[in-house]
Scaffold this motif. Structure first.
Motif, PDB file in Angstrom:
ATOM      1  N   LEU A   1       1.717  -0.281 -17.970  1.00 18.18           N
ATOM      2  CA  LEU A   1       0.892   1.237 -19.053  1.00 18.18           C
ATOM      3  C   LEU A   1       2.401   2.619 -19.142  1.00 18.18           C
ATOM      4  N   THR A   2       2.953   2.563 -20.044  1.00 18.62           N
ATOM      5  CA  THR A   2       4.297   3.278 -20.035  1.00 18.62           C
ATOM      6  C   THR A   2       3.984   4.581 -20.767  1.00 18.62           C
ATOM      7  N   GLY A   3       3.735   6.119 -20.745  1.00 20.20           N
ATOM      8  CA  GLY A   3       4.341   7.332 -20.825  1.00 20.20           C
ATOM      9  C   GLY A   3       5.011   8.089 -20.486  1.00 20.20           C
ATOM     10  N   HIS A   4       4.452   9.295 -21.221  1.00 18.66           N
ATOM     11  CA  HIS A   4       6.104  10.274 -21.116  1.00 18.66           C
ATOM     12  C   HIS A   4       5.765  11.046 -20.239  1.00 18.66           C
ATOM     13  N   GLN A   5       7.086  10.900 -19.566  1.00 15.33           N
ATOM     14  CA  GLN A   5       8.135  10.407 -17.951  1.00 15.33           C
ATOM     15  C   GLN A   5       6.036   9.943 -17.000  1.00 15.33           C
ATOM     16  N   VAL A   6       5.963   9.588 -17.425  1.00 12.80           N
ATOM     17  CA  VAL A   6       4.733   8.416 -16.752  1.00 12.80           C
ATOM     18  C   VAL A   6       4.628   6.812 -16.414  1.00 12.80           C
ATOM     19  N   GLN A   7       4.257   6.028 -15.857  1.00 13.82           N
ATOM     20  CA  GLN A   7       4.750   5.112 -15.658  1.00 13.82           C
ATOM     21  C   GLN A   7       3.586   4.173 -14.129  1.00 13.82           C
ATOM     22  N   VAL A   8       2.435   3.551 -14.919  1.00 14.11           N
ATOM     23  CA  VAL A   8       1.701   2.219 -14.190  1.00 14.11           C
ATOM     24  C   VAL A   8       1.753   1.657 -14.285  1.00 14.11           C
ATOM     25  N   THR A   9       2.022   0.679 -13.200  1.00 13.77           N
ATOM     26  CA  THR A   9       2.256  -1.152 -12.616  1.00 13.77           C
ATOM     27  C   THR A   9       0.222  -1.925 -12.547  1.00 13.77           C
ATOM     28  N   VAL A  10      -0.398  -2.100 -12.972  1.00 14.34           N
ATOM     29  CA  VAL A  10      -1.504  -2.583 -12.388  1.00 14.34           C
ATOM     30  C   VAL A  10      -1.329  -3.786 -12.351  1.00 14.34           C
ATOM     31  N   GLY A  11      -1.384  -4.881 -11.356  1.00 16.14           N
ATOM     32  CA  GLY A  11      -1.988  -6.087 -10.953  1.00 16.14           C
ATOM     33  C   GLY A  11      -2.745  -6.651 -10.427  1.00 16.14           C
ATOM     34  N   SER A  12      -3.459  -7.918 -10.904  1.00 19.79           N
ATOM     35  CA  SER A  12      -4.786  -7.934 -10.344  1.00 19.79           C
ATOM     36  C   SER A  12      -4.621  -9.317 -10.075  1.00 19.79           C
ATOM     37  N   GLN A  13      -5.254 -10.026  -8.653  1.00 22.59           N
ATOM     38  CA  GLN A  13      -4.925 -11.478  -8.438  1.00 22.59           C
ATOM     39  C   GLN A  13      -6.680 -11.938  -8.266  1.00 22.59           C
ATOM     40  N   ALA A  14      -6.967 -12.682  -8.947  1.00 21.35           N
ATOM     41  CA  ALA A  14      -8.297 -13.397  -8.935  1.00 21.35           C
ATOM     42  C   ALA A  14      -8.063 -14.787  -7.879  1.00 21.35           C
ATOM     43  N   GLY A  15      -9.112 -14.728  -6.959  1.00 20.25           N
ATOM     44  CA  GLY A  15      -8.991 -15.799  -6.544  1.00 20.25           C
ATOM     45  C   GLY A  15      -9.822 -15.833  -5.539  1.00 20.25           C
ATOM     46  N   THR A  16      -9.911 -16.533  -4.144  1.00 21.68           N
ATOM     47  CA  THR A  16     -10.245 -17.185  -3.044  1.00 21.68           C
ATOM     48  C   THR A  16      -9.852 -16.393  -1.544  1.00 21.68           C
ATOM     49  N   ARG A  17      -8.478 -15.735  -2.028  1.00 17.70           N
ATOM     50  CA  ARG A  17      -8.026 -14.956  -1.449  1.00 17.70           C
ATOM     51  C   ARG A  17      -7.855 -14.059  -1.239  1.00 17.70           C
ATOM     52  N   ALA A  18      -8.899 -13.078  -2.491  1.00 22.58           N
ATOM     53  CA  ALA A  18      -8.656 -11.796  -2.593  1.00 22.58           C
ATOM     54  C   ALA A  18      -8.645 -11.062  -1.094  1.00 22.58           C
ATOM     55  N   TYR A  19      -9.585 -11.492  -0.489  1.00 21.11           N
ATOM     56  CA  TYR A  19      -9.773 -10.409   0.313  1.00 21.11           C
ATOM     57  C   TYR A  19      -8.505 -10.453   1.968  1.00 21.11           C
ATOM     58  N   THR A  20      -8.110 -11.679   1.657  1.00 20.13           N
ATOM     59  CA  THR A  20      -7.337 -11.156   2.613  1.00 20.13           C
ATOM     60  C   THR A  20      -6.141 -11.668   2.393  1.00 20.13           C
ATOM     61  N   GLU A  21      -5.834 -11.270   0.956  1.00 20.56           N
ATOM     62  CA  GLU A  21      -4.217 -10.442   0.031  1.00 20.56           C
ATOM     63  C   GLU A  21      -4.247  -8.892   0.438  1.00 20.56           C
ATOM     64  N   PHE A  22      -6.112  -8.539   0.724  1.00 19.09           N
ATOM     65  CA  PHE A  22      -6.120  -7.266   0.610  1.00 19.09           C
ATOM     66  C   PHE A  22      -5.656  -6.476   2.458  1.00 19.09           C
ATOM     67  N   ASP A  23      -6.531  -7.343   3.260  1.00 21.11           N
ATOM     68  CA  ASP A  23      -6.251  -7.667   4.563  1.00 21.11           C
ATOM     69  C   ASP A  23      -5.083  -7.782   5.098  1.00 21.11           C
ATOM     70  N   THR A  24      -3.991  -8.166   4.441  1.00 21.42           N
ATOM     71  CA  THR A  24      -3.021  -8.450   5.144  1.00 21.42           C
ATOM     72  C   THR A  24      -1.680  -7.140   5.027  1.00 21.42           C
ATOM     73  N   GLU A  25      -2.098  -6.554   3.379  1.00 25.05           N
ATOM     74  CA  GLU A  25      -1.559  -5.777   2.645  1.00 25.05           C
ATOM     75  C   GLU A  25      -1.882  -4.080   4.011  1.00 25.05           C
ATOM     76  N   THR A  26      -2.423  -3.922   3.720  1.00 28.55           N
ATOM     77  CA  THR A  26      -3.878  -2.801   4.926  1.00 28.55           C
ATOM     78  C   THR A  26      -2.715  -3.203   6.294  1.00 28.55           C
ATOM     79  N   ALA A  27      -3.474  -4.098   6.707  1.00 30.85           N
ATOM     80  CA  ALA A  27      -3.237  -4.229   7.978  1.00 30.85           C
ATOM     81  C   ALA A  27      -1.445  -3.947   8.734  1.00 30.85           C
ATOM     82  N   HIS A  28      -0.390  -4.890   7.642  1.00 28.81           N
ATOM     83  CA  HIS A  28       0.571  -4.683   7.333  1.00 28.81           C
ATOM     84  C   HIS A  28       1.489  -2.805   7.943  1.00 28.81           C
ATOM     85  N   GLN A  29       0.876  -1.880   6.776  1.00 25.40           N
ATOM     86  CA  GLN A  29       0.732  -0.456   6.443  1.00 25.40           C
ATOM     87  C   GLN A  29       0.730   0.359   8.253  1.00 25.40           C
ATOM     88  N   GLU A  30      -0.582  -0.303   8.873  1.00 26.20           N
ATOM     89  CA  GLU A  30      -1.240   0.793   9.785  1.00 26.20           C
ATOM     90  C   GLU A  30      -0.818   0.037  11.292  1.00 26.20           C
TER      91      GLU A  30
END
Length: 225
Positions: free
Chosen positions: A113-142
């Motif tokens: 999504l693009t506007g005046h001096q702003v950009q928003v990138t939206v991602g969506s992964q639908a499937g059985t691994r959705a929670y695993t993807e979330f848990d992997t990302e947040t655990a890495h950051q922590e």
């Protein structure tokens, strides 16, 4: 028809004349009857010719109009996600945005999504691994930025609430929202929203990301599965 018979003719001549007259009159009657039958047959044929085209013309458009809607295709998941996120983010930002679908596949959907001096990138992964993807990302950051690592609070995931999700976090340093409506035992959608640009400082960026994520979850038809 008038037949003139001379007075001085014999009786046999008169009889013959009357017989001729009778034959002529009978012939005229016969011709009139045949003409009436021909006329009625012609009228019937004309009526049938007029009825047939009209019936076909009336039936065809109706049949086509009834068949068309059933074959029409609604918006795809990518179109629903991107347009919904665009509208929600633009309303929060207070200025228009345009949407571009980068990847339409439900398992790796992405739009920008693009506007005046702003950009928003939206991602969506639908499937059985959705929670695993979330848990992997947040655990890495922590692990990397928590007490056992570099210890950068701005990189540490902060829990937030996003309608439609089961769990969601905000990473301030990256202006990144990460969320899912899945659980460890059910599938769903893993959603990320990244914001950047001068028009979206941290506090506004969070509101924009929350609005876009909420619209993204709403566009998915089934939620957790």
């Amino acid at each position: 028809m008038v037949l003139v018979v001379p007075r001085r003719r014999s009786g046999s001549a008169v009889v013959r004349a009357l017989a001729v007259l009778a034959a002529v009159l009978a012939g005229c009657a016969l011709l009139a009857g045949c003409g009436g039958s021909s006329t009625s047959r012609a009228a019937d044929q004309g009526a049938s010719r007029q009825a047939s085209p009209g019936a076909s013309r009336q039936a065809s458009p109706g049949a086509s109009r009834q068949a068309s809607p059933s074959g029409s295709r609604g918006p795809s998941l990518a179109e629903r996600v991107c347009d919904g996120a665009r509208q929600a983010a633009a309303k929060t930002l207070g200025s228009p945005l345009t949407a571009r679908i980068v990847s339409p596949a439900p398992a790796a959907l992405q739009c920008v999504l693009t506007g005046h001096q702003v950009q928003v990138t939206v991602g969506s992964q639908a499937g059985t691994r959705a929670y695993t993807e979330f848990d992997t990302e947040t655990a890495h950051q922590e692990q990397v930025y928590g007490n056992g690592g570099v210890h950068d609070p701005s990189q540490y995931p902060s829990p937030i609430t996003v309608p439609g999700s089961v769990v969601a976090v905000w990473i301030p340093a990256q202006l990144l929202l990460v969320a899912t409506n899945a659980t460890p035992t059910t599938g769903g959608a893993y959603v990320t929203v990244a914001v950047k640009g001068r028009a979206a400082p941290a506090r506004i960026a969070l509101r924009i990301a929350e609005a876009a994520a909420r619209a993204t979850f709403a566009a998915h038809p089934n939620g957790p599965s």
